[in-house]
Design a protein around this motif. Sequence first.
Motif, PDB file in Angstrom:
ATOM      1  N   ASP A 156      23.107   2.855  60.092  1.00  0.00           N
ATOM      2  CA  ASP A 156      22.437   1.570  59.909  1.00  0.00           C
ATOM      3  C   ASP A 156      23.246   0.753  58.910  1.00  0.00           C
ATOM      4  OD1 ASP A 156      20.688  -0.499  59.657  1.00  0.00           O
ATOM      5  OD2 ASP A 156      18.919   0.788  59.517  1.00  0.00           O
ATOM      6  N   THR A 157      24.283   0.065  59.425  1.00  0.00           N
ATOM      7  CA  THR A 157      25.272  -0.529  58.516  1.00  0.00           C
ATOM      8  C   THR A 157      24.756  -1.760  57.785  1.00  0.00           C
ATOM      9  OG1 THR A 157      26.305  -1.956  60.185  1.00  0.00           O
ATOM     10  CG2 THR A 157      27.149   0.304  59.999  1.00  0.00           C
ATOM     11  N   ALA A 158      23.592  -2.264  58.176  1.00  0.00           N
ATOM     12  CA  ALA A 158      23.035  -3.422  57.475  1.00  0.00           C
ATOM     13  C   ALA A 158      22.337  -3.005  56.186  1.00  0.00           C
ATOM     14  CB  ALA A 158      22.068  -4.177  58.379  1.00  0.00           C
ATOM     15  N   THR A 159      21.776  -1.809  56.191  1.00  0.00           N
ATOM     16  CA  THR A 159      20.997  -1.393  55.024  1.00  0.00           C
ATOM     17  C   THR A 159      21.678  -0.292  54.210  1.00  0.00           C
ATOM     18  OG1 THR A 159      19.765   0.124  56.430  1.00  0.00           O
ATOM     19  CG2 THR A 159      18.772  -2.021  56.045  1.00  0.00           C
ATOM     20  N   VAL A 160      22.604   0.422  54.856  1.00  0.00           N
ATOM     21  CA  VAL A 160      23.322   1.483  54.149  1.00  0.00           C
ATOM     22  C   VAL A 160      24.662   0.921  53.670  1.00  0.00           C
ATOM     23  CG1 VAL A 160      24.332   3.782  54.401  1.00  0.00           C
ATOM     24  CG2 VAL A 160      22.211   3.228  55.588  1.00  0.00           C
ATOM     25  N   SER A 161      25.019   1.208  52.437  1.00  0.00           N
ATOM     26  CA  SER A 161      26.268   0.658  51.888  1.00  0.00           C
ATOM     27  C   SER A 161      27.468   1.179  52.672  1.00  0.00           C
ATOM     28  CB  SER A 161      26.418   1.059  50.422  1.00  0.00           C
ATOM     29  OG  SER A 161      26.722   2.440  50.343  1.00  0.00           O
ATOM     30  N   LEU A 162      28.574   0.468  52.563  1.00  0.00           N
ATOM     31  CA  LEU A 162      29.797   0.888  53.242  1.00  0.00           C
ATOM     32  C   LEU A 162      30.202   2.290  52.783  1.00  0.00           C
ATOM     33  CD1 LEU A 162      32.217   0.453  55.041  1.00  0.00           C
ATOM     34  CD2 LEU A 162      33.280  -0.905  53.242  1.00  0.00           C
ATOM     35  N   GLU A 163      30.128   2.506  51.478  1.00  0.00           N
ATOM     36  CA  GLU A 163      30.523   3.805  50.910  1.00  0.00           C
ATOM     37  C   GLU A 163      29.694   4.937  51.506  1.00  0.00           C
ATOM     38  OE1 GLU A 163      30.483   5.664  46.450  1.00  0.00           O
ATOM     39  OE2 GLU A 163      30.680   3.477  46.636  1.00  0.00           O
ATOM     40  N   THR A 164      28.373   4.722  51.575  1.00  0.00           N
ATOM     41  CA  THR A 164      27.492   5.758  52.122  1.00  0.00           C
ATOM     42  C   THR A 164      27.714   5.929  53.618  1.00  0.00           C
ATOM     43  OG1 THR A 164      25.856   5.255  50.425  1.00  0.00           O
ATOM     44  CG2 THR A 164      25.077   6.516  52.320  1.00  0.00           C
ATOM     45  N   SER A 165      27.957   4.815  54.325  1.00  0.00           N
ATOM     46  CA  SER A 165      28.223   4.887  55.762  1.00  0.00           C
ATOM     47  C   SER A 165      29.450   5.752  56.034  1.00  0.00           C
ATOM     48  CB  SER A 165      28.456   3.496  56.344  1.00  0.00           C
ATOM     49  OG  SER A 165      27.328   2.681  56.150  1.00  0.00           O
ATOM     50  N   LEU A 166      30.482   5.577  55.207  1.00  0.00           N
ATOM     51  CA  LEU A 166      31.709   6.350  55.375  1.00  0.00           C
ATOM     52  C   LEU A 166      31.434   7.832  55.156  1.00  0.00           C
ATOM     53  CD1 LEU A 166      34.157   3.965  53.475  1.00  0.00           C
ATOM     54  CD2 LEU A 166      34.123   4.394  55.940  1.00  0.00           C
ATOM     55  N   LEU A 167      30.611   8.112  54.170  1.00  0.00           N
ATOM     56  CA  LEU A 167      30.258   9.506  53.857  1.00  0.00           C
ATOM     57  C   LEU A 167      29.484  10.132  55.023  1.00  0.00           C
ATOM     58  CD1 LEU A 167      30.447  11.523  51.462  1.00  0.00           C
ATOM     59  CD2 LEU A 167      28.128  10.802  50.844  1.00  0.00           C
ATOM     60  N   VAL A 168      28.543   9.356  55.572  1.00  0.00           N
ATOM     61  CA  VAL A 168      27.735   9.838  56.696  1.00  0.00           C
ATOM     62  C   VAL A 168      28.633  10.166  57.891  1.00  0.00           C
ATOM     63  CG1 VAL A 168      26.037   9.093  58.429  1.00  0.00           C
ATOM     64  CG2 VAL A 168      25.601   8.678  55.997  1.00  0.00           C
ATOM     65  N   VAL A 169      29.596   9.269  58.151  1.00  0.00           N
ATOM     66  CA  VAL A 169      30.501   9.465  59.297  1.00  0.00           C
ATOM     67  C   VAL A 169      31.382  10.697  59.072  1.00  0.00           C
ATOM     68  CG1 VAL A 169      32.510   8.490  60.494  1.00  0.00           C
ATOM     69  CG2 VAL A 169      30.497   7.069  60.070  1.00  0.00           C
ATOM     70  N   ARG A 170      31.949  10.812  57.879  1.00  0.00           N
ATOM     71  CA  ARG A 170      32.844  11.952  57.606  1.00  0.00           C
ATOM     72  C   ARG A 170      32.091  13.275  57.718  1.00  0.00           C
ATOM     73  NH1 ARG A 170      34.773   8.688  52.986  1.00  0.00           N
ATOM     74  NH2 ARG A 170      36.554   7.491  53.780  1.00  0.00           N
ATOM     75  N   THR A 171      30.876  13.298  57.203  1.00  0.00           N
ATOM     76  CA  THR A 171      30.071  14.523  57.274  1.00  0.00           C
ATOM     77  C   THR A 171      29.778  14.889  58.720  1.00  0.00           C
ATOM     78  OG1 THR A 171      29.051  13.912  55.173  1.00  0.00           O
ATOM     79  CG2 THR A 171      27.923  15.602  56.467  1.00  0.00           C
ATOM     80  N   PHE A 172      29.415  13.875  59.497  1.00  0.00           N
ATOM     81  CA  PHE A 172      29.141  14.094  60.918  1.00  0.00           C
ATOM     82  C   PHE A 172      30.383  14.632  61.629  1.00  0.00           C
ATOM     83  CE2 PHE A 172      29.125  12.452  65.305  1.00  0.00           C
ATOM     84  CZ  PHE A 172      27.952  13.002  65.773  1.00  0.00           C
ATOM     85  N   LEU A 173      31.549  14.041  61.346  1.00  0.00           N
ATOM     86  CA  LEU A 173      32.794  14.479  61.997  1.00  0.00           C
ATOM     87  C   LEU A 173      33.118  15.918  61.625  1.00  0.00           C
ATOM     88  CD1 LEU A 173      35.016  11.307  61.476  1.00  0.00           C
ATOM     89  CD2 LEU A 173      33.926  12.052  63.608  1.00  0.00           C
ATOM     90  N   ASP A 174      32.855  16.271  60.375  1.00  0.00           N
ATOM     91  CA  ASP A 174      33.135  17.644  59.961  1.00  0.00           C
ATOM     92  C   ASP A 174      32.252  18.630  60.722  1.00  0.00           C
ATOM     93  OD1 ASP A 174      35.106  16.859  58.282  1.00  0.00           O
ATOM     94  OD2 ASP A 174      33.865  16.852  56.470  1.00  0.00           O
ATOM     95  N   GLU A 175      31.037  18.198  61.007  1.00  0.00           N
ATOM     96  CA  GLU A 175      30.131  19.079  61.753  1.00  0.00           C
ATOM     97  C   GLU A 175      30.492  19.139  63.231  1.00  0.00           C
ATOM     98  OE1 GLU A 175      26.345  17.366  61.060  1.00  0.00           O
ATOM     99  OE2 GLU A 175      26.194  18.126  59.007  1.00  0.00           O
TER     100      GLU A 175
END
Length: 181
Positions: A156-175
């Motif tokens: 949810d890139t409108a409400t989640v900061s860019l930094e947190t969005s990047l973290l969410v994506v990286r974590t997902f990719l690792d999984e």
Amino acid sequence: VSAPVFWFLGLSASGKSTLARAAIDHLRARGGAGTGVSRWELLDGDTVREFLTPDIGYGFADRRRAVRVMGLLAHTLARQGIGVVVANIAGFQDLRAFMRANIPGYVEIYCSCPLSVCMDRDPKGLYKRHLADGLGDVVGLDIPFQEPETPDLVVDTATVSLETSLLVVRTFLDERGARGR
Ligand code: ADP
């Protein structure tokens, strides 16, 4: 065995390219560690259009064609064991269903962001340009954007900061990086 295809979709300015670029950097830096996939290719809408313009435009039918071309490229690379990260609006539910049915490693990451926020951001001046020239062809206005029904990840890139969005994506990719879907 097909490599993963991580497809970032969403409206223009929703953050697809930003998150896709971070994703490919992350996947490349990780190398083949634990995944068996050591080579990754980024397919951005603009990259594909460099070869197709002026024979492809921004209307309904051309946008559908662009999705299929990117799907074909992603599928072809993935079949050769090259992992793919795609950034494309892909607002057509039937085409996304087609990708999911035909690309074994297809994984959908939805960059969710209201049109009003995207129009405010407008980093490439695309909304302004299309509205000014009166040609329309704006996805979300003239061309419907169908929200994904079964995304594998929503950011949810409108409400989640860019930094947190990047973290969410990286974590997902690792999984998911090793096996795709
Ligand atoms: P798109 O590829 O979907 O057209 P871009 O990635 O080119 O979008 O542009 C998105 C803009 O929104 C960038 O300027 C980016 O810095 C900004 N932005 C703000 N918050 C976020 C977020 N949480 N995730 C991604 N981008 C964000």
